[in-house]
Design an enzyme around this catalytic site. Sequence first.
Site, mmCIF file in Angstrom:
data_model
loop_
_atom_site.group_PDB
_atom_site.id
_atom_site.type_symbol
_atom_site.label_atom_id
_atom_site.label_comp_id
_atom_site.label_asym_id
_atom_site.label_seq_id
_atom_site.Cartn_x
_atom_site.Cartn_y
_atom_site.Cartn_z
ATOM 1 N N THR A 38 -8.799 3.639 -28.824
ATOM 2 C CA THR A 38 -7.557 3.977 -29.522
ATOM 3 C C THR A 38 -6.703 4.949 -28.710
ATOM 4 O O THR A 38 -5.530 4.667 -28.432
ATOM 5 C CB THR A 38 -7.885 4.617 -30.887
ATOM 6 O OG1 THR A 38 -8.787 3.749 -31.578
ATOM 7 C CG2 THR A 38 -6.643 4.809 -31.720
ATOM 8 N N LYS B 229 -14.277 21.548 -33.750
ATOM 9 C CA LYS B 229 -12.885 21.982 -33.569
ATOM 10 C C LYS B 229 -12.723 23.478 -33.830
ATOM 11 O O LYS B 229 -11.948 24.161 -33.162
ATOM 12 C CB LYS B 229 -11.972 21.159 -34.469
ATOM 13 C CG LYS B 229 -11.906 19.686 -34.051
ATOM 14 C CD LYS B 229 -11.280 18.831 -35.125
ATOM 15 C CE LYS B 229 -11.086 17.392 -34.672
ATOM 16 N NZ LYS B 229 -10.642 16.521 -35.800
#
Lengths: 393, 393
Positions: free
Chosen positions: A10, A192
């Site tokens: 992607t 993250k």
Amino acid sequence: MNIAILGFGTVGSGVYKIIQNAKRQAQNLHVRHILIRKNKKPDLPEMTDSIDEILNDKDVDVVVEVIGGIEPAHQYIVDALKHKKHVITANKAVIAEYMDEFTRIAAENDAKFYFESSVGGGIPWIQGLERALRVDDVTKIQGIFNGTSNFILDQMHRTGKPFNEVLMEAQQLGYAEADPSADIDGIDVANKLCISVDIAYDLFIKPTAELPIFGIRNITEDDMTHFDKLGMTIKLMGKSHQRGNEFDYMVEPTLYYGDTLEAHTRDNYNLISLIGETIGTLKFMGQGAGQLPTANAVIQDILDIYQGKEHLKREFKSSFKFQPNLTKNDYIVRSEIDCSPLFKGFETELRGDYLLIHNIPVGEMHRLMRKVLQRDESAFMASLPTKKGGAAK
Amino acid sequence: MNIAILGFGTVGSGVYKIIQNAKRQAQNLHVRHILIRKNKKPDLPEMTDSIDEILNDKDVDVVVEVIGGIEPAHQYIVDALKHKKHVITANKAVIAEYMDEFTRIAAENDAKFYFESSVGGGIPWIQGLERALRVDDVTKIQGIFNGTSNFILDQMHRTGKPFNEVLMEAQQLGYAEADPSADIDGIDVANKLCISVDIAYDLFIKPTAELPIFGIRNITEDDMTHFDKLGMTIKLMGKSHQRGNEFDYMVEPTLYYGDTLEAHTRDNYNLISLIGETIGTLKFMGQGAGQLPTANAVIQDILDIYQGKEHLKREFKSSFKFQPNLTKNDYIVRSEIDCSPLFKGFETELRGDYLLIHNIPVGEMHRLMRKVLQRDESAFMASLPTKKGGAAK
């Protein structure tokens, strides 16, 4: 500038698309190689299955790693840096694990290692955080860092459907993986958050067992209805605080009143905030995933290299200590067992099927909740807002 | 780096404070002069009332203009640039009026002219917009650009108090000027919107009579109650759209449903958004005014110069044409006169004291509203959301 893209999923194909489209400053970029898997048939002239061809091509300036996962991504990044190529990656798992190594090898080889797209997708979060850190100590970070879990919670909230049904829909829409655990158990958020904390406090921490982490796997439609009645919306948050020489970090479902921006961050959007000493509260909202937004962030990193805009230097030498009990919260717990004895010593309140625990240190709460889970694996918890109001706080 | 600060009001003294505090990269900055008014007594060794002393000091690298207003700020900026000093200003009025001249003179003298703090205070909006523009055409800008009007609307919304009472409170708190017209009539928003539009489309427009602009001076507590009943919150917005070779821009009260981030942007915070082709929607929220956030943005510009991080080049040569009727909206109008004949040709609906006008071009709406105001100077209007939902849109 000549780019090699490792991986053509992607994000990789999104990077290719933006460069082919050649608008604005992306006109200065050129894709020279695309690394595909050994057994895959190349359908573009740039495609190759030889990493060595890329590493040994002296005309490659920047390697974009978008394979994902730990290996061979880790090895490719190290090798590319050692070949004095700049490396850009969107791969949060490998950065969270090896940020210190990548940073060191990049410095030794006078190469850049940038990763804007790894946190918050298209949101200029790393950039915004690094910019704030030029002037301020950042004392708080909190974010809706994971679009998949936000999509699931938002859908449950809006449709009243059960978790598993919404998860299946998310999988059908391509928002969630076949194995959704990284998204729903908070692992992706942890990665993250660790990357953000590494930058904010200039230290290197991994998402280890020490990190208080609780996901959304156990949330039920009844929980949703209950929170709704309380006037609150639940979000899976990564949070970190810094005070004096200590910091904490945690991943946990968190309830927000309806007057907050968090409560209205819908679909698979992300919303990430910082508090700095002089800048105050800054919030960034945007698409935390998706082909073009994430590819855009990759291109931004390439352009920073092209324009010589250096990112913040990290040495990972700060002396901040992790203190899991730095902050206290109120929590709400749902369990089939009576877990109030576990929380004796803290002020508790039984409210129907839910136990409220007031003013408990975060680390202690997560430790005790693991004990609850040993006896009731369907138990759920969320932290509560301390008081009504404060959209911007 | 040696700095001269022109003006020592709120922002000027904030810049001084951050530099004196000497944390992080602000350590590299040094305040060499502070320009104060002729008849004022200097109480710091850096203070002088001579602009020439500053202009002729070869060791001054950066001039920070925070006097405000048009003159002498305009002249000082021009003179400083001609003396080959970089100029940073927080003064939106003077930039909106003279951005083309400043940009040209800066280029001729190899000096930088940066103005992050002029729009959105501490929010890295200009920076975020310029960054987006490296890759994307930006097709939409919208923002709560003015903290004072947002404070007033938010207070009215939360307390039910009338406009004038809340305005007086804002004045007592120092949020609003003695003459509040720049804030409540949309002039400040117009300046900030024009600066944003100049950057986004690389053209130079002034906030002239052409700009559709409507402020919040006429809003009543009954209007607030009515919008509240409709489940909507009102915000004073600056907006711009770009389509093909045309753009529009407007300042108008705008209603938002409760599931939007705009509706929950409280107090004197700002929220500014863009939509880019590949990045999608990005929203930035933070303190749009205030001493330290605004000073922080000034320092960020100085550090960009110090680190050689060049901002986007502007040539103001794009061929976008202003088309006031580019977009259509639904509007709600309150007037003591029957203004439906004015809007014949458009679909209207009477709802109690309010007239709804559907799908009317923005320029046309503002033109007709000026006619309403000629006959009823207390009339009010706001644009309506097109449909429920779309927090992130």
